[in-house]
Write a protein that holds these residues in place. Structure first.
Motif, PDB file in Angstrom:
ATOM      1  N   PRO A   1      29.639  42.166  43.290  1.00  0.00           N
ATOM      2  CA  PRO A   1      30.938  41.491  43.272  1.00  0.00           C
ATOM      3  C   PRO A   1      31.337  40.891  44.615  1.00  0.00           C
ATOM      4  O   PRO A   1      31.815  39.747  44.676  1.00  0.00           O
ATOM      5  CB  PRO A   1      31.915  42.592  42.850  1.00  0.00           C
ATOM      6  N   VAL A   2      31.173  41.671  45.700  1.00  0.00           N
ATOM      7  CA  VAL A   2      31.630  41.237  47.018  1.00  0.00           C
ATOM      8  C   VAL A   2      30.605  41.628  48.076  1.00  0.00           C
ATOM      9  O   VAL A   2      30.151  42.772  48.117  1.00  0.00           O
ATOM     10  CB  VAL A   2      32.990  41.880  47.391  1.00  0.00           C
TER      11      VAL A   2
ATOM     12  N   GLY B   1      31.835  36.361  40.212  1.00  0.00           N
ATOM     13  CA  GLY B   1      32.900  36.782  39.323  1.00  0.00           C
ATOM     14  C   GLY B   1      32.972  36.011  38.024  1.00  0.00           C
ATOM     15  O   GLY B   1      32.180  35.108  37.740  1.00  0.00           O
TER      16      GLY B   1
ATOM     17  N   LEU C   1      39.502  37.198  43.312  1.00  0.00           N
ATOM     18  CA  LEU C   1      39.590  36.031  44.187  1.00  0.00           C
ATOM     19  C   LEU C   1      40.369  34.938  43.476  1.00  0.00           C
ATOM     20  O   LEU C   1      40.103  34.633  42.308  1.00  0.00           O
ATOM     21  CB  LEU C   1      38.190  35.507  44.538  1.00  0.00           C
TER      22      LEU C   1
ATOM     23  N   LEU D   1      36.120  39.695  40.073  1.00  0.00           N
ATOM     24  CA  LEU D   1      34.811  39.845  40.698  1.00  0.00           C
ATOM     25  C   LEU D   1      34.063  41.007  40.054  1.00  0.00           C
ATOM     26  O   LEU D   1      34.567  42.128  39.972  1.00  0.00           O
ATOM     27  CB  LEU D   1      34.979  40.046  42.203  1.00  0.00           C
TER      28      LEU D   1
ATOM     29  N   THR E   1      31.133  36.061  46.902  1.00  0.00           N
ATOM     30  CA  THR E   1      31.621  36.741  45.703  1.00  0.00           C
ATOM     31  C   THR E   1      30.903  36.247  44.457  1.00  0.00           C
ATOM     32  O   THR E   1      30.394  35.121  44.416  1.00  0.00           O
ATOM     33  CB  THR E   1      33.139  36.533  45.517  1.00  0.00           C
TER      34      THR E   1
ATOM     35  N   LEU F   1      41.987  36.825  48.614  1.00  0.00           N
ATOM     36  CA  LEU F   1      40.963  37.773  48.201  1.00  0.00           C
ATOM     37  C   LEU F   1      41.584  39.168  48.215  1.00  0.00           C
ATOM     38  O   LEU F   1      42.087  39.614  49.245  1.00  0.00           O
ATOM     39  CB  LEU F   1      39.770  37.715  49.160  1.00  0.00           C
TER      40      LEU F   1
END
Length: 327
Positions: free
Chosen positions: A321-322, A290, A241, A313, A288, A210
């Motif tokens: 995204p995260v 993406g 990722l 992502l 995540t 990541l």
């Protein structure tokens, strides 16, 4: 001769209040510092400015070049543990109730002094003075978290620094609490990782990486009329990722292979890092969303076929995204 040995130091990371200035540190007050047994690399580059001066000779002369930007980079690497949460803070993500979320581009990053504490005898009266290499004004531009079967989960953090000073000194107040010594980090073991993935069986993986980072402004913007970096300015978040699983014909997306490259629908993944420390369990739950950007289905010879997946992502409506949840 006075040599330096690779095993004779610890790393002290101090949260700065004023960028480029190391605040006071006391061992008895662990509110603004983190002591880790990791590897630190400090590098400095000086840009070359050509003067185009006439030298009167066909030989090289010092008049032809002048020093320009002094660009300093600091890299930390080691086994990832719950003690490294300060790295998540360094990314500038939105934080609430133990959850870090990439919701928007941060306007700036927090700054740190990253200090290599040599194992020399203390000096001064009282003996509070350490010999160190010190990088100041360090801003985190990239964090990689990676794991693979049979290993610990590891990290690599890259900082842009305002400057590095070697073989200098700092004073750390001892008081009622003496030097805590070299810490021993237990860390996240890859064998304890759990997952909920879109490829393979869904809950098993061989490896992952990541990358949480930013595209940063060019030197002209970061230095301006200064030979040392003024600040690190993020232009765009670039999280990614990648992971590898065994190919499974019953997998959610395995048989689609490359048909969904650069698709419009979010691919959601979840990887949880878990560490048991006595009666305490520490968890980093990484979520995540993406877009598939690379899929490899190479012939494995006599082994099993694998999914090798890379996802960019992205932000989607109601899906960031995260997100990293700390417990």
């Amino acid at each position: 001769m006075a040599y330096r040995y690779g095993n004779n130091y610890r790393v002290l990371v101090v949260e700065e209040v004023t960028a480029g200035t190391t605040p006071a540190v006391a061992w008895g007050t662990p509110t603004n510092w983190h002591l880790i047994p990791d590897i630190v690399e400090m590098s400095e580059e000086v840009a070359q400015i050509k003067t185009n001066s006439k030298t009167g000779t066909g030989l090289a002369t010092y008049c032809e070049n002048r020093p320009g930007y002094q660009n300093a980079t600091v890299t930390l690497t080691g086994v990832l543990s719950h003690e490294h949460e300060f790295l998540l803070k360094g990314l500038g993500y939105d934080y609430a109730a133990g959850t870090y979320t990439l919701k928007e581009l941060p306007s700036t990053f927090p700054t740190y002094s990253i200090i290599r504490l040599w194992s020399d005898a203390l000096t001064g009266s009282p003996a509070h003075t350490y010999t160190v290499d010190k990088a100041v004004g360090c801003q985190l531009s990239s964090l990689k978290i990676m794991g693979r079967s049979g290993d610990m989960v590891r990290y690599e953090a890259t900082f842009q620094s305002m400057g590095v000073t070697a073989e200098t000194t700092i004073s750390i107040k001892q008081g009622a609490t003496d030097d805590p010594g070299t810490p021993c980090v237990k860390g996240f073991n890859f064998g304890d990782v759990t997952a909920d993935l879109s490829y393979g069986s869904g809950d098993y993986l061989k490896s992952f990486e990541l990358t949480l980072g930013y595209e940063i402004a060019d030197d002209a913007t970061s230095f301006q009329n200064s030979n040392t970096r003024l600040e690190t300015i993020p232009l765009k978040a670039t999280p990614e990722l990648s992971y590898v699983t065994n190919y499974d014909t019953a997998g959610t997306l395995d048989t689609d292979r490359q048909s969904i490259l650069y698709g419009e629908t979010a691919i959601s993944e979840e990887i949880s890092l878990i560490m048991l420390d006595g009666l305490t369990t520490h968890t980093w739950k990484i979520e995540t969303n993406g877009q598939l950007t690379s899929y490899t289905f190479a012939d494995p010879g006599q082994a099993l076929f694998e999914n090798s997946v890379t996802e960019r992502l992205c932000y989607y409506p109601l899906a960031y995204p995260v997100t990293i949840r700390i417990a």
